[in-house]
Scaffold this motif. Structure first.
Motif, PDB file in Angstrom:
ATOM      1  N   THR A 231       0.838  -1.201   0.000  1.00  0.00           N
ATOM      2  CA  THR A 231       0.000   0.000   0.000  1.00  0.00           C
ATOM      3  C   THR A 231       0.874   1.252   0.000  1.00  0.00           C
ATOM      4  N   THR A 232       0.307   2.319  -0.501  1.00  0.00           N
ATOM      5  CA  THR A 232       1.054   3.578  -0.608  1.00  0.00           C
ATOM      6  C   THR A 232       1.556   4.048   0.754  1.00  0.00           C
ATOM      7  N   ARG A 233       0.759   3.856   1.794  1.00  0.00           N
ATOM      8  CA  ARG A 233       1.172   4.333   3.118  1.00  0.00           C
ATOM      9  C   ARG A 233       2.391   3.576   3.660  1.00  0.00           C
ATOM     10  N   GLU A 234       2.650   2.388   3.123  1.00  0.00           N
ATOM     11  CA  GLU A 234       3.792   1.601   3.581  1.00  0.00           C
ATOM     12  C   GLU A 234       5.125   2.110   3.015  1.00  0.00           C
ATOM     13  N   GLN A 235       5.063   3.034   2.077  1.00  0.00           N
ATOM     14  CA  GLN A 235       6.300   3.568   1.485  1.00  0.00           C
ATOM     15  C   GLN A 235       7.215   4.174   2.539  1.00  0.00           C
ATOM     16  N   ALA A 236       6.622   4.789   3.566  1.00  0.00           N
ATOM     17  CA  ALA A 236       7.414   5.491   4.574  1.00  0.00           C
ATOM     18  C   ALA A 236       8.389   4.564   5.300  1.00  0.00           C
ATOM     19  N   ALA A 237       8.072   3.278   5.361  1.00  0.00           N
ATOM     20  CA  ALA A 237       8.918   2.328   6.084  1.00  0.00           C
ATOM     21  C   ALA A 237       9.881   1.578   5.164  1.00  0.00           C
ATOM     22  N   MET A 238       9.887   1.929   3.882  1.00  0.00           N
ATOM     23  CA  MET A 238      10.695   1.177   2.923  1.00  0.00           C
ATOM     24  C   MET A 238      12.090   1.774   2.757  1.00  0.00           C
ATOM     25  N   HIS A 239      13.032   0.916   2.417  1.00  0.00           N
ATOM     26  CA  HIS A 239      14.403   1.362   2.204  1.00  0.00           C
ATOM     27  C   HIS A 239      14.527   2.085   0.867  1.00  0.00           C
ATOM     28  N   ALA A 240      15.482   3.010   0.801  1.00  0.00           N
ATOM     29  CA  ALA A 240      15.685   3.807  -0.417  1.00  0.00           C
ATOM     30  C   ALA A 240      16.053   2.940  -1.607  1.00  0.00           C
ATOM     31  N   ASN A 241      16.782   1.854  -1.355  1.00  0.00           N
ATOM     32  CA  ASN A 241      17.213   1.036  -2.494  1.00  0.00           C
ATOM     33  C   ASN A 241      16.032   0.366  -3.192  1.00  0.00           C
ATOM     34  N   VAL A 242      14.906   0.193  -2.479  1.00  0.00           N
ATOM     35  CA  VAL A 242      13.694  -0.326  -3.115  1.00  0.00           C
ATOM     36  C   VAL A 242      12.868   0.828  -3.672  1.00  0.00           C
TER      37      VAL A 242
ATOM     38  N   ASP B 256      13.507   3.950  -4.426  1.00  0.00           N
ATOM     39  CA  ASP B 256      14.070   4.829  -5.454  1.00  0.00           C
ATOM     40  C   ASP B 256      14.389   4.127  -6.763  1.00  0.00           C
ATOM     41  N   TYR B 257      14.430   2.788  -6.750  1.00  0.00           N
ATOM     42  CA  TYR B 257      14.924   2.105  -7.948  1.00  0.00           C
ATOM     43  C   TYR B 257      13.987   1.050  -8.531  1.00  0.00           C
ATOM     44  N   GLU B 258      13.200   0.371  -7.704  1.00  0.00           N
ATOM     45  CA  GLU B 258      12.357  -0.687  -8.255  1.00  0.00           C
ATOM     46  C   GLU B 258      11.067  -0.085  -8.821  1.00  0.00           C
ATOM     47  N   PRO B 259      10.494  -0.720  -9.849  1.00  0.00           N
ATOM     48  CA  PRO B 259       9.338  -0.128 -10.555  1.00  0.00           C
ATOM     49  C   PRO B 259       8.086  -0.054  -9.689  1.00  0.00           C
ATOM     50  N   HIS B 260       7.591   1.160  -9.474  1.00  0.00           N
ATOM     51  CA  HIS B 260       6.410   1.360  -8.634  1.00  0.00           C
ATOM     52  C   HIS B 260       5.176   0.676  -9.220  1.00  0.00           C
ATOM     53  N   LEU B 261       5.140   0.549 -10.539  1.00  0.00           N
ATOM     54  CA  LEU B 261       4.016  -0.120 -11.204  1.00  0.00           C
ATOM     55  C   LEU B 261       3.858  -1.545 -10.701  1.00  0.00           C
ATOM     56  N   ALA B 262       4.975  -2.183 -10.351  1.00  0.00           N
ATOM     57  CA  ALA B 262       4.943  -3.578  -9.905  1.00  0.00           C
ATOM     58  C   ALA B 262       4.887  -3.716  -8.390  1.00  0.00           C
ATOM     59  N   LEU B 263       4.938  -2.601  -7.678  1.00  0.00           N
ATOM     60  CA  LEU B 263       5.007  -2.643  -6.220  1.00  0.00           C
ATOM     61  C   LEU B 263       3.720  -2.234  -5.521  1.00  0.00           C
ATOM     62  N   PHE B 264       3.114  -1.133  -5.956  1.00  0.00           N
ATOM     63  CA  PHE B 264       2.141  -0.444  -5.108  1.00  0.00           C
ATOM     64  C   PHE B 264       0.685  -0.572  -5.562  1.00  0.00           C
ATOM     65  N   VAL B 265      -0.184  -0.570  -4.543  1.00  0.00           N
ATOM     66  CA  VAL B 265      -1.633  -0.516  -4.751  1.00  0.00           C
ATOM     67  C   VAL B 265      -2.182   0.635  -3.907  1.00  0.00           C
ATOM     68  N   PRO B 266      -3.357   1.155  -4.260  1.00  0.00           N
ATOM     69  CA  PRO B 266      -3.916   2.264  -3.476  1.00  0.00           C
ATOM     70  C   PRO B 266      -4.237   1.835  -2.046  1.00  0.00           C
ATOM     71  N   ASP B 267      -4.093   2.762  -1.125  1.00  0.00           N
ATOM     72  CA  ASP B 267      -4.414   2.479   0.279  1.00  0.00           C
ATOM     73  C   ASP B 267      -5.864   2.028   0.451  1.00  0.00           C
ATOM     74  N   ASP B 268      -6.761   2.589  -0.363  1.00  0.00           N
ATOM     75  CA  ASP B 268      -8.185   2.290  -0.186  1.00  0.00           C
ATOM     76  C   ASP B 268      -8.639   1.042  -0.944  1.00  0.00           C
ATOM     77  N   ASP B 269      -7.702   0.369  -1.650  1.00  0.00           N
ATOM     78  CA  ASP B 269      -8.092  -0.836  -2.389  1.00  0.00           C
ATOM     79  C   ASP B 269      -6.913  -1.811  -2.489  1.00  0.00           C
ATOM     80  N   PRO B 270      -6.447  -2.327  -1.354  1.00  0.00           N
ATOM     81  CA  PRO B 270      -5.267  -3.186  -1.368  1.00  0.00           C
ATOM     82  C   PRO B 270      -5.467  -4.520  -2.077  1.00  0.00           C
TER      83      PRO B 270
ATOM     84  N   ILE C 177       1.382 -12.588  -1.344  1.00  0.00           N
ATOM     85  CA  ILE C 177       0.511 -11.576  -0.745  1.00  0.00           C
ATOM     86  C   ILE C 177       1.264 -10.680   0.238  1.00  0.00           C
ATOM     87  N   ASN C 178       0.615  -9.573   0.544  1.00  0.00           N
ATOM     88  CA  ASN C 178       0.999  -8.723   1.667  1.00  0.00           C
ATOM     89  C   ASN C 178       0.580  -9.441   2.942  1.00  0.00           C
TER      90      ASN C 178
END
Length: 285
Positions: free
Chosen positions: A195-206, A208-222, A247-248
């Motif tokens: 979820t987007t809100r989980e970005q705050a706890a993620m490391h920069a190497n993930v 800043d570099y890994e494709p967000h298209l393959a990582l993230f879903v909206p907070d309101d629709d996980p 899964i998450n």
């Protein structure tokens, strides 16, 4: 002539990463194995080498990129999965150990049909590590793989060709398009689930570099991708066909319920090696 052990120590000193010293040493070994084709034993024994100017320039570039927290897999353009080397780029996620566990779960499951009649679909294939591994481990099964990203499909096709795996790749958006398949024995996916809100706890190497298209879903629709995968996989699977997804860890029960609502039964959540809920499996009645 230069002493490889001395060069290795100098390389480590040039890195400004705050990682564990053992992890930094491991990165250094990876770099020297990749660049100079040296074994760890040869490095520890201080084998003499003659670096070319191009190799010295490449080593300096690697130091710079690593110090910017770029993942070593992207810097070297390769990552290992299930004991095999896969090409990776910033267009695809770096293959991870928990995804190996997803593959293992499928291999240990009794799929419907004879080995030569099995057909498997990998949705959101990325580097192609899941599809290619299943094609190699379950020969002569027919394996298909889809992705919304043309760049990812290019990397995945390269990997399948390099490893001599028979996989059919095609562009497809699971959120908007029906699956062009029938009579599948299994559907597998490692979809976006952070979820987007989980970005705050993620490391920069993930982040800043890994494709967000393959990582993230909206907070309101996980469960966005899981509902779509379940709805489209159900009619495409044969009776007793398997649906298996990564899964998450927060949403195991919710993913099971989404699969139940789509008509699946025999739901099972599998924990990964660290003990987190990581895989949900379900069967079409």
């Amino acid at each position: 002539m230069m002493n490889s052990k001395t060069m290795l120590h100098d390389f480590v000193r040039r890195l400004t990463l705050r990682d564990d010293p053992d992890e930094i040493q491991g990165i250094a070994y990876q770099v020297f194995e990749h660049l100079f084709h040296l074994s760890r034993t040869e490095m520890l024994m201080g084998k003499e080498i003659i670096p070319t100017a191009a190799e010295e320039d490449r080593l300096a570039e690697i130091v710079t990129r690593l110090n910017r927290h770029e993942p070593i897999q992207y810097v070297l353009g390769e990552a290992y999965f299930f004991g095999r080397k896969f090409a990776v780029s910033s267009a695809v996620l770096i293959p991870r150990p928990e995804t190996e566990e997803l593959v293992q779960a499928i291999l240990h499951h009794s799929l419907p049909g004879e080995p030569d009649s099995l057909s498997i679909l990998d949705i959101g294939t990325g580097s192609g590590c899941i599809a290619t591994t299943l094609a190699l481990e379950l020969r002569p099964a027919k394996v298909y793989a889809t992705d919304v990203s043309p760049a990812a499909l290019q990397v995945a096709t390269q990997n399948a060709n390099t490893l001599q795996a028979s996989v059919s790749f095609l562009p497809h958006n699971i959120l908007t398009e029906p699956l062009p398949f029938t009579n599948l024995s299994a559907v597998v996916s490692n979809p976006p689930y952070i979820t987007t809100r989980e970005q705050a706890a993620m490391h920069a190497n993930v982040l800043d570099y890994e494709p967000h298209l393959a990582l993230f879903v909206p907070d309101d629709d996980p469960l966005l991708f899981y509902r779509a995968i379940a709805a489209r996989a159900f009619p495409a699977l044969v009776s007793k066909g398997l649906l298996a997804v990564e899964i998450n860890e927060q949403y195991a029960a919710a993913v099971e319920e989404a699969f139940r609502a789509a008509g699946f039964s025999n739901m099972k959540t599998v924990r990964d090696i660290p003990g987190k809920d990581r895989i949900v499996m379900a069967v079409k009645p």
